[in-house]
Design a protein around this motif. Structure first.
Motif, PDB file in Angstrom:
ATOM      1  N   VAL A 165       1.139  -1.560  -0.104  1.00 21.54           N
ATOM      2  CA  VAL A 165      -0.319   0.018  -0.303  1.00 21.54           C
ATOM      3  C   VAL A 165       0.307   1.528   0.250  1.00 21.54           C
ATOM      4  CG1 VAL A 165      -1.613   1.614   1.391  1.00 21.54           C
ATOM      5  CG2 VAL A 165      -2.706  -0.701   1.061  1.00 21.54           C
ATOM      6  N   ARG A 223       2.970   2.071  -3.109  1.00 26.88           N
ATOM      7  CA  ARG A 223       2.294   1.705  -4.518  1.00 26.88           C
ATOM      8  C   ARG A 223       1.857   3.108  -4.480  1.00 26.88           C
ATOM      9  NH1 ARG A 223      -1.601  -3.528  -4.794  1.00 26.88           N
ATOM     10  NH2 ARG A 223       0.367  -4.621  -5.726  1.00 26.88           N
ATOM     11  N   PHE A 240      -1.809   4.311 -16.634  1.00 28.56           N
ATOM     12  CA  PHE A 240      -2.064   3.093 -17.003  1.00 28.56           C
ATOM     13  C   PHE A 240      -1.645   3.348 -19.091  1.00 28.56           C
ATOM     14  CE2 PHE A 240      -3.576   1.830 -12.872  1.00 28.56           C
ATOM     15  CZ  PHE A 240      -2.696   0.332 -12.764  1.00 28.56           C
ATOM     16  N   ASN A 261      -7.787   5.288 -16.934  1.00 25.65           N
ATOM     17  CA  ASN A 261      -8.805   4.507 -16.566  1.00 25.65           C
ATOM     18  C   ASN A 261      -9.049   5.376 -15.443  1.00 25.65           C
ATOM     19  OD1 ASN A 261      -5.935   5.001 -15.026  1.00 25.65           O
ATOM     20  ND2 ASN A 261      -6.675   2.402 -14.941  1.00 25.65           N
ATOM     21  N   PHE A 321     -11.173   6.738 -12.641  1.00 20.18           N
ATOM     22  CA  PHE A 321     -12.755   6.100 -11.454  1.00 20.18           C
ATOM     23  C   PHE A 321     -14.276   6.688 -12.398  1.00 20.18           C
ATOM     24  CE2 PHE A 321      -9.634   6.918  -8.361  1.00 20.18           C
ATOM     25  CZ  PHE A 321      -9.358   5.040  -8.545  1.00 20.18           C
ATOM     26  N   ILE A 335      -7.038   8.224   0.809  1.00 21.42           N
ATOM     27  CA  ILE A 335      -7.340   6.288   1.438  1.00 21.42           C
ATOM     28  C   ILE A 335      -6.506   6.388   2.336  1.00 21.42           C
ATOM     29  CG2 ILE A 335      -8.886   5.546  -0.051  1.00 21.42           C
ATOM     30  CD1 ILE A 335      -5.764   4.614  -1.401  1.00 21.42           C
ATOM     31  N   HIS A 336      -5.195   8.001   1.539  1.00 23.13           N
ATOM     32  CA  HIS A 336      -3.701   7.742   2.909  1.00 23.13           C
ATOM     33  C   HIS A 336      -4.253   8.704   3.584  1.00 23.13           C
ATOM     34  CE1 HIS A 336      -2.196   5.039  -0.125  1.00 23.13           C
ATOM     35  NE2 HIS A 336      -2.783   6.056  -0.659  1.00 23.13           N
ATOM     36  N   ARG A 354      -4.290  12.406 -10.767  1.00 22.54           N
ATOM     37  CA  ARG A 354      -4.658  11.144  -9.680  1.00 22.54           C
ATOM     38  C   ARG A 354      -3.905  11.156  -9.107  1.00 22.54           C
ATOM     39  NH1 ARG A 354      -8.550   6.252 -11.594  1.00 22.54           N
ATOM     40  NH2 ARG A 354      -6.238   5.424 -12.160  1.00 22.54           N
ATOM     41  N   SER A 398      -9.175  -2.704 -15.173  1.00 22.39           N
ATOM     42  CA  SER A 398      -8.927  -1.459 -15.023  1.00 22.39           C
ATOM     43  C   SER A 398      -9.304  -0.583 -14.606  1.00 22.39           C
ATOM     44  CB  SER A 398      -8.996  -0.611 -16.729  1.00 22.39           C
ATOM     45  OG  SER A 398     -10.218  -0.026 -16.648  1.00 22.39           O
ATOM     46  N   ILE A 399     -10.212  -0.664 -14.252  1.00 20.74           N
ATOM     47  CA  ILE A 399     -10.861   0.344 -12.715  1.00 20.74           C
ATOM     48  C   ILE A 399      -9.988  -0.142 -11.230  1.00 20.74           C
ATOM     49  CG2 ILE A 399     -12.695   0.877 -11.211  1.00 20.74           C
ATOM     50  CD1 ILE A 399     -14.658   1.357 -13.337  1.00 20.74           C
ATOM     51  N   GLU A 454      -7.615  -1.586 -10.859  1.00 20.07           N
ATOM     52  CA  GLU A 454      -5.947  -1.357 -11.326  1.00 20.07           C
ATOM     53  C   GLU A 454      -5.493  -0.227 -10.761  1.00 20.07           C
ATOM     54  OE1 GLU A 454      -4.639  -2.365 -15.411  1.00 20.07           O
ATOM     55  OE2 GLU A 454      -3.695  -4.821 -13.960  1.00 20.07           O
ATOM     56  N   GLY A 455      -6.554   1.457 -11.190  1.00 18.77           N
ATOM     57  CA  GLY A 455      -6.108   2.314 -11.375  1.00 18.77           C
ATOM     58  C   GLY A 455      -6.535   2.148  -9.320  1.00 18.77           C
ATOM     59  N   ALA A 456      -7.112   1.909  -9.088  1.00 18.94           N
ATOM     60  CA  ALA A 456      -7.024   1.830  -7.797  1.00 18.94           C
ATOM     61  C   ALA A 456      -5.949   1.606  -6.934  1.00 18.94           C
ATOM     62  CB  ALA A 456      -8.480   1.240  -6.588  1.00 18.94           C
ATOM     63  N   LEU A 457      -5.853   0.314  -7.086  1.00 17.29           N
ATOM     64  CA  LEU A 457      -4.458  -0.745  -6.788  1.00 17.29           C
ATOM     65  C   LEU A 457      -3.806   0.230  -6.723  1.00 17.29           C
ATOM     66  CD1 LEU A 457      -5.006  -3.744  -7.456  1.00 17.29           C
ATOM     67  CD2 LEU A 457      -5.124  -2.364  -5.264  1.00 17.29           C
ATOM     68  N   GLY A 458      -3.586   0.782  -8.096  1.00 16.92           N
ATOM     69  CA  GLY A 458      -2.234   1.643  -8.904  1.00 16.92           C
ATOM     70  C   GLY A 458      -1.659   3.325  -7.814  1.00 16.92           C
ATOM     71  N   VAL A 459      -3.004   3.823  -7.459  1.00 20.61           N
ATOM     72  CA  VAL A 459      -2.779   4.912  -6.159  1.00 20.61           C
ATOM     73  C   VAL A 459      -2.663   4.172  -4.657  1.00 20.61           C
ATOM     74  CG1 VAL A 459      -3.719   7.086  -7.788  1.00 20.61           C
ATOM     75  CG2 VAL A 459      -5.317   5.095  -5.709  1.00 20.61           C
ATOM     76  N   GLY A 460      -2.840   2.621  -4.836  1.00 21.97           N
ATOM     77  CA  GLY A 460      -2.322   2.786  -3.830  1.00 21.97           C
ATOM     78  C   GLY A 460      -3.455   2.294  -2.409  1.00 21.97           C
ATOM     79  N   ALA A 461      -3.941   1.418  -3.238  1.00 18.59           N
ATOM     80  CA  ALA A 461      -5.870   1.238  -2.130  1.00 18.59           C
ATOM     81  C   ALA A 461      -5.352  -0.098  -1.732  1.00 18.59           C
ATOM     82  CB  ALA A 461      -6.810   1.605  -3.257  1.00 18.59           C
ATOM     83  N   SER A 462      -5.694  -0.674  -0.596  1.00 22.08           N
ATOM     84  CA  SER A 462      -6.039  -2.048  -0.478  1.00 22.08           C
ATOM     85  C   SER A 462      -6.847  -2.399  -1.549  1.00 22.08           C
ATOM     86  CB  SER A 462      -5.912  -2.010   0.790  1.00 22.08           C
ATOM     87  OG  SER A 462      -7.176  -2.173   0.945  1.00 22.08           O
ATOM     88  N   GLN A 479     -10.436  -2.107  -0.505  1.00 19.20           N
ATOM     89  CA  GLN A 479     -10.850  -0.754  -0.962  1.00 19.20           C
ATOM     90  C   GLN A 479     -10.949  -0.936  -2.245  1.00 19.20           C
ATOM     91  OE1 GLN A 479      -6.971   1.596   0.249  1.00 19.20           O
ATOM     92  NE2 GLN A 479      -8.566   2.259   2.269  1.00 19.20           N
ATOM     93  N   ALA A 480     -10.316  -1.181  -2.736  1.00 17.85           N
ATOM     94  CA  ALA A 480     -10.419  -1.167  -4.415  1.00 17.85           C
ATOM     95  C   ALA A 480     -11.306  -1.912  -5.093  1.00 17.85           C
ATOM     96  CB  ALA A 480      -9.262  -2.161  -4.970  1.00 17.85           C
TER      97      ALA A 480
END
Ligand SMILES: Nc1ncnc2c1ncn2[C@@H]1O[C@H](COP(=O)(O)OP(=O)(O)O)[C@@H](O)[C@H]1O
Ligand SMILES: [Mg+2]
Lengths: 277, 419
Positions: free
Chosen positions: A106, A109, A116, A120, A122, A136-137, A186, B301-302, B304-312, B315-316
């Motif tokens: 966590v 990342r 990507f 993508n 949200f 979230i952080h 983002r 991809s949605i 992945e985007g969440a994981l990419g900003v550090g969501a667990s 959370q994702a």
């Protein structure tokens, strides 16, 4: 050289793979040591070592399927999400081996952000898209701080003026190029050190591409950027160093200028001159 | 040239088939509605007769106690009898008088009792009150009994007909909106029977079903789709079984409920609680399968985007995947619930088929459900129940239409929310 010869030579080169050029830099932020990646039985990255310096833009080029994305996804452990994917080797970020089982992905990342290939955003509002990471952080104590982070990030991504009147509109309502810059905003909203970009312009038209490239050029002041691209001109325009991958091997690495003008390795030369695509 | 012509003809033919089949479907559907409605619309009215009731102190409260506990034991039936006799002074003889009183529903005395309870001061006074007519009278007034038929072929004889026509001439008999139908439970007298008991029974059972199957179904779907190890033998086995369960005839679930919930856990028979539990066994596979389909259709991809900003991962999934999948999940759930609403076989098995007069007050009270009430009434030959059967079907259809519109509304709302 005809094609058969080329393929024979390729195989030879690959079995005796040794990266050409200097893989080390003076002030590395990321040190990659002997990384191997497998998808099940299939070896996708073969014993790759490279340093990535502070505030540099490293471009990764190579024919499709050569493992650029796979390598990039090692840097923030995104490959964890693929069940069949096994990574071994060592990968240091700020002197911590991030491939260690114990490393928490966590914060990693958050430190190593990712943009990507296909934009993508949200399916939420523009504001929410950028605010999600800081939320979230726990980066903002209150709404005012959060607003500031969001506006700053949009500003840095060169998007603020275009969207400031419709921050509540869904992120998906933007054009492709704007969506990609929203994804960059983002990513930078959580103040990463490194930004990984996987062919960020391949889904964009030339004008949007130019804008994103300009943005990358500005971002290198504050971030280390690793960018995968199949457009060689793009690598030439935005990067200081270039790494050439071929069938899972890191064939050659060096200053971008040099790679494009006087490549050392035959495979690199063939790729640059357009013999494989 | 020829080719193009034949292709166009083919397309035209195909379109024609489509339109024809839709027309046929609509025709049959409207046939269904018309037949139900034409049979049932009269059930929404009830016939009442106006009586001048003398709340005589002699009958109700001879000792002037004004105490309801004493008054409530009085002979309220006598009030009705006196009032009817007063209306027809020429009718004499015990059997004739009894026959005369029969044109009034037996519910009249309870109606008067309730009236006195709420208006104790009315004792000693007279008052005009509309009371329910007997179901045969009701049928006659609604035109379901033909007055021209010879006397021995109709359920109302000439004398009764004379009385009713007298009431009509004095405007003392009329049709009203059928409140009874919507406010009472089942009854052996058709004019006193209503849908409320079964409606509440269905509502209770469906609430239990929703409370059980929605969270369990979604949790299962999310776990299986997002967290369970892929290519795991056990998970595959579970998946195959869920798919099989979706195809199991509902009566089997009823038998399972009978064996486990009633015989083993000894939960109350005929209760919406058990009915809801059995129905949730039935709806769970539907909810799980449709939720999984809609989770699967969320672009990776949605996440992945969440994981990419550090969501667990959690959370994702819960911040990004589930909200996008929600419209589909809700649609699946409501379709499952609508099926549960129309289901009767498993409820028969666990005893929700009893004749129950009282409105259930809680999920453990004995109750029936709408489709079972329809079944019970349709099994009764009296004309009064025939129209109530159709009316109950209409209530069920309205309930179904309501649930389906809710599904459409929720889907639209969620789709708008996520843009
Ligand atoms: N999820 C996956 N499962 C199995 N094999 C994969 C997966 N992703 C990529 N590969 C394989 O790994 C190799 C490298 O892929 P990738 O890193 O996507 O290449 P590039 O990004 O350079 O086009 C390819 O041969 C590809 O088929
Ligand atoms: Mg790729």
């Amino acid at each position: 050289m005809n094609n058969d010869d080329l393929i024979k030579e390729t195989e030879f080169q690959i079995n005796n793979s040794e990266t050409v050029g200097n893989i080390h830099v003076e002030d590395p932020r990321i040190i990659v040591k002997n990384i191997n990646v497998r998808y099940g039985e299939k070896l996708a990255i073969n014993n790759v070592s490279i340093d990535i310096g502070k505030n540099e833009v490293l471009a990764m080029i190579g024919p499709s399927g050569c493992g650029k994305s796979t390598f990039l996804r090692c840097l923030n452990r995104m490959n964890d999400t693929i069940e069949s994917c096994v990574v071994d080797g060592e990968l240091y970020l700020d002197n911590e081996n991030i491939l260690d089982e114990k490393t928490d992905v966590v914060p990693l990342r958050a430190k190593v952000g990712m943009v990507f290939q296909k934009p993508n955003p949200f399916p939420k509002s523009i504001y929410e898209n950028v605010a999600y990471g800081p939320k979230i952080h726990g980066l903002a104590k209150n709404k005012i701080e959060l607003d500031e982070i969001v506006f700053n990030s949009l500003e840095k991504a060169g998007l603020f003026n275009e969207v400031k009147d419709r921050l509540d509109a869904p992120g998906t309502s933007l054009s492709g190029g704007q969506q990609q810059r929203l994804c960059i905003a983002r990513t930078i909203a959580v103040s990463p050190e490194v930004i990984l970009m996987d062919e960020p312009c391949s889904a964009l038209d030339p004008i949007a591409t130019a804008k994103v490239e300009e943005l990358i050029y500005e971002l290198k002041e504050n971030f280390t950027i690793v960018i995968v691209t199949h457009a060689m001109q793009q690598a030439a325009r935005v990067s200081q160093r270039t790494a050439y991958f071929h069938l899972g091997n890191l064939v050659e690495v060096g200053p971008t200028q040099k790679i494009f003008t006087t490549p050392q390795h035959k495979l690199t030369e063939s790729y640059i001159t357009g013999r494989f695509g | 040239m020829n080719n193009l012509k034949s292709r166009l003809a083919k397309e035209k033919r195909f379109r024609l088939y489509g339109v024809a089949s839709i027309t046929l479907a609509l025709f049959l559907l409207s046939l269904l509605f018309v037949s139900i409605f034409s049979q049932g619309y009269t059930a929404f009215q009830e016939t009442k007769i106006q009586l001048n009731i003398n709340f005589s102190e002699e009958i109700l409260d001879p000792n002037k106690t004004k105490d309801w506990e004493i008054i409530k034991k009085s002979n309220f039936s006598l009030l009705v009898k006196n009032s009817v006799n007063e209306l027809f002074p020429n009718v004499s003889g015990r059997s004739n008088k009894r026959k005369l009183k029969k044109i009034i529903s037996s519910s009249a005395e309870y109606q008067l009792r309730d009236y006195v309870k709420n208006n104790i001061n009315t004792i000693g006074k007279s008052k005009k009150i509309w009371v329910l007519a007997d179901d045969d009278v009701d049928m006659l007034i609604k035109g379901h009994i033909n007055r021209i038929l010879p006397e021995d072929e109709r359920r109302i004889d000439n004398e009764e007909l004379k009385w009713i026509e007298f009431l009509e001439s004095k405007n003392l008999i009329d049709k009203f909106f059928n409140k009874t139908f919507f406010t009472s439970g089942d009854s052996s007298e058709s004019e006193q029977s209503g849908i409320l008991g079964a409606f509440i029974g269905s509502l209770f059972a469906l609430s239990i079903t929703l409370i059980l199957s929605f969270p369990i179904g979604i949790a299962t779907a999310i776990y299986m789709e997002e967290f369970a190890p892929k290519n795991n033998k056990l998970i595959d086995f579970v998946e195959v079984n869920i798919n099989n369960l979706a195809a199991v005839p509902s009566i089997i679930f009823g038998l399972l409920g009978l064996a486990i919930f009633l015989n083993f856990f000894e939960l109350p028979r005929s209760a919406p609680l058990v009915g809801g539990m059995v129905l949730s066994l039935m709806t769970l596979p539907t909810i799980i399968i449709s939720s999984r389909v809609s989770l699967k259709s969320v672009p990776p991809s949605i996440k992945e985007g969440a994981l990419g900003v550090g969501a667990s991962k959690i959370q994702a999934v819960f911040h990004h995947v589930v909200p996008v999948a929600m419209p589909g999940i809700l649609t699946g759930t409501i379709i499952g619930m609508a099926r549960a609403l129309g289901e009767s076989a498993p409820l028969l098995v666990i005893g929700m088929v009893a004749f129950i007069v009282d409105i259930p007050q809680s999920v453990t009270d004995p109750a029936t459900a709408l489709p079972i009430q329809i079944y019970l009434w349709s099994d009764t030959p009296e004309r009064g129940f025939v129209e109530r059967t159709s009316a109950a079907i209409m209530v069920l259809l309205v309930f179904l239409i309501f649930m389906n519109s809710l599904a459409v509304y929720l889907r639209k709302k969620f789709e708008k929310d996520i843009g």
